[in-house]
Scaffold this motif. Structure first.
Motif, PDB file in Angstrom:
ATOM      1  N   GLN A   1       0.844  -1.185   0.000  1.00 35.43           N
ATOM      2  CA  GLN A   1       0.000   0.000   0.000  1.00 35.43           C
ATOM      3  C   GLN A   1       0.886   1.244   0.000  1.00 35.43           C
ATOM      4  OE1 GLN A   1      -2.624  -0.079   3.368  1.00 35.43           O
ATOM      5  NE2 GLN A   1      -3.497  -2.065   2.856  1.00 35.43           N
ATOM      6  N   PHE A   2       0.498   2.188  -0.832  1.00 40.91           N
ATOM      7  CA  PHE A   2       1.213   3.452  -0.922  1.00 40.91           C
ATOM      8  C   PHE A   2       0.195   4.565  -0.720  1.00 40.91           C
ATOM      9  CE2 PHE A   2       3.169   0.310  -3.602  1.00 40.91           C
ATOM     10  CZ  PHE A   2       4.524   0.408  -3.316  1.00 40.91           C
ATOM     11  N   GLY A   3       0.643   5.668  -0.185  1.00 41.56           N
ATOM     12  CA  GLY A   3      -0.299   6.761  -0.010  1.00 41.56           C
ATOM     13  C   GLY A   3       0.356   8.044   0.440  1.00 41.56           C
ATOM     14  N   ASP A   4      -0.417   9.110   0.323  1.00 36.78           N
ATOM     15  CA  ASP A   4      -0.002  10.427   0.774  1.00 36.78           C
ATOM     16  C   ASP A   4      -0.698  10.677   2.097  1.00 36.78           C
ATOM     17  OD1 ASP A   4       0.938  12.965   1.017  1.00 36.78           O
ATOM     18  OD2 ASP A   4      -0.515  13.844  -0.356  1.00 36.78           O
ATOM     19  N   ALA A   5       0.041  10.600   3.182  1.00 40.18           N
ATOM     20  CA  ALA A   5      -0.553  10.733   4.509  1.00 40.18           C
ATOM     21  C   ALA A   5      -0.310  12.128   5.062  1.00 40.18           C
ATOM     22  CB  ALA A   5       0.042   9.692   5.456  1.00 40.18           C
ATOM     23  N   ARG A   6      -1.278  12.621   5.807  1.00 38.06           N
ATOM     24  CA  ARG A   6      -1.093  13.886   6.503  1.00 38.06           C
ATOM     25  C   ARG A   6      -1.931  13.862   7.775  1.00 38.06           C
ATOM     26  NH1 ARG A   6      -4.605  18.563   3.360  1.00 38.06           N
ATOM     27  NH2 ARG A   6      -6.643  17.777   3.973  1.00 38.06           N
TER      28      ARG A   6
END
Length: 197
Positions: free
Chosen positions: A151-156
Motif C-alpha cells: 500500500q502506498f499513499g499520501d498521509a497527513r
C-alpha cells in the motif's frame, strides 16, 4: 497532571452534550468474468456520497462559549474507489492472483485553512495499492496460500506537542503542527486448509 494545578473553565459534561455522526450513502457495483475456470477477472467500483459540514457536538452552553468555532466539524466529498483482480490457473495445482485497488479519502482538502479550523478527522491517508498471491492445491481438499499486499499513499495529519517553557505547570503550553508523510505498508499473509479425513 494534577487537576488542581490547572486553571480555566471546566469542560462540558459528556452527559449534557449531544453527539452526532452522520454516514453518507455508498453505492458499489461489480462484476466478474470467468473463462473455462482458468482465468477470472473481477472489477468493482464504489461511489461515496457527499456530506455537508456539521458540528459533531451540540450543547446548550455552547452559545455562551467564546470559542464555539473550536467545536469539531465533519464534512465529506464525493469520491470513487476501484478494485480490480485477476486470477489464473497457470498449472494444474497452482493458482496465481494479481490485484489493484484504491482507497481514497472522502475528507475534503482543508490544508489552506488555519489549523484550528480544520476538521476533527483531519488525519487521513489517500491509499492505492497492489496485491500478489498464489495458492497451491495439494489435493481436492487441501491448499496452501501465500499473499503480499503493498500500500502506498499520501498521509497527513496533525501532531500536538505539549511541553513546559520553564519546567513548571504554569509554563505548560502546547503547539499543533501539520505532519506530512508518504505512507507505505507491506502485508504478508500465509494460510491454507487441510482435510484431516
Amino acid at each position: 497532571m494534577d487537576p488542581k494545578d490547572l486553571s480555566g473553565d471546566p469542560a462540558l459534561l459528556a452527559d449534557d452534550a449531544e453527539y452526532y455522526w452522520e454516514v453518507p450513502f455508498k453505492v458499489t457495483i461489480g462484476g466478474a468474468y470467468s473463462y473455462k475456470h482458468l482465468l477470472t477477472v473481477a472489477l468493482d467500483v464504489s461511489l461515496h456520497g457527499p456530506q455537508a459540514g456539521y458540528q459533531v457536538v451540540r450543547h446548550h452552553g455552547l452559545a455562551t462559549i467564546a470559542d464555539n468555532d473550536m467545536i469539531p466539524t465533519v464534512e465529506r466529498k464525493v469520491v470513487v474507489n476501484v478494485n480490480l483482480g485477476v486470477e489464473a490457473l497457470v498449472w494444474r495445482k497452482l493458482i496465481l492472483r494479481l490485484g489493484g485497488f484504491t482507497n481514497f479519502t472522502s475528507v475534503p482538502d482543508d490544508s489552506d485553512l488555519p489549523l484550528n479550523q480544520r476538521q476533527d478527522d483531519y488525519n487521513y491517508t489517500d491509499l492505492f495499492g497492489a496485491t500478489l498471491g498464489a495458492t497451491v492445491l495439494w489435493n481436492d481438499a487441501s491448499t496452501l496460500s501465500f499473499a503480499a499486499q503493498a500500500q502506498f499513499g499520501d498521509a497527513r495529519g496533525l501532531s500536538t506537542k505539549i511541553y513546559s517553557t520553564d519546567g513548571t505547570m504554569a509554563g505548560l503550553t502546547q503547539e499543533v503542527e501539520e505532519v506530512n508523510a508518504l505512507d507505505f505498508a507491506l502485508i504478508l499473509t500465509v494460510g491454507g486448509s487441510y482435510d484431516i479425513r
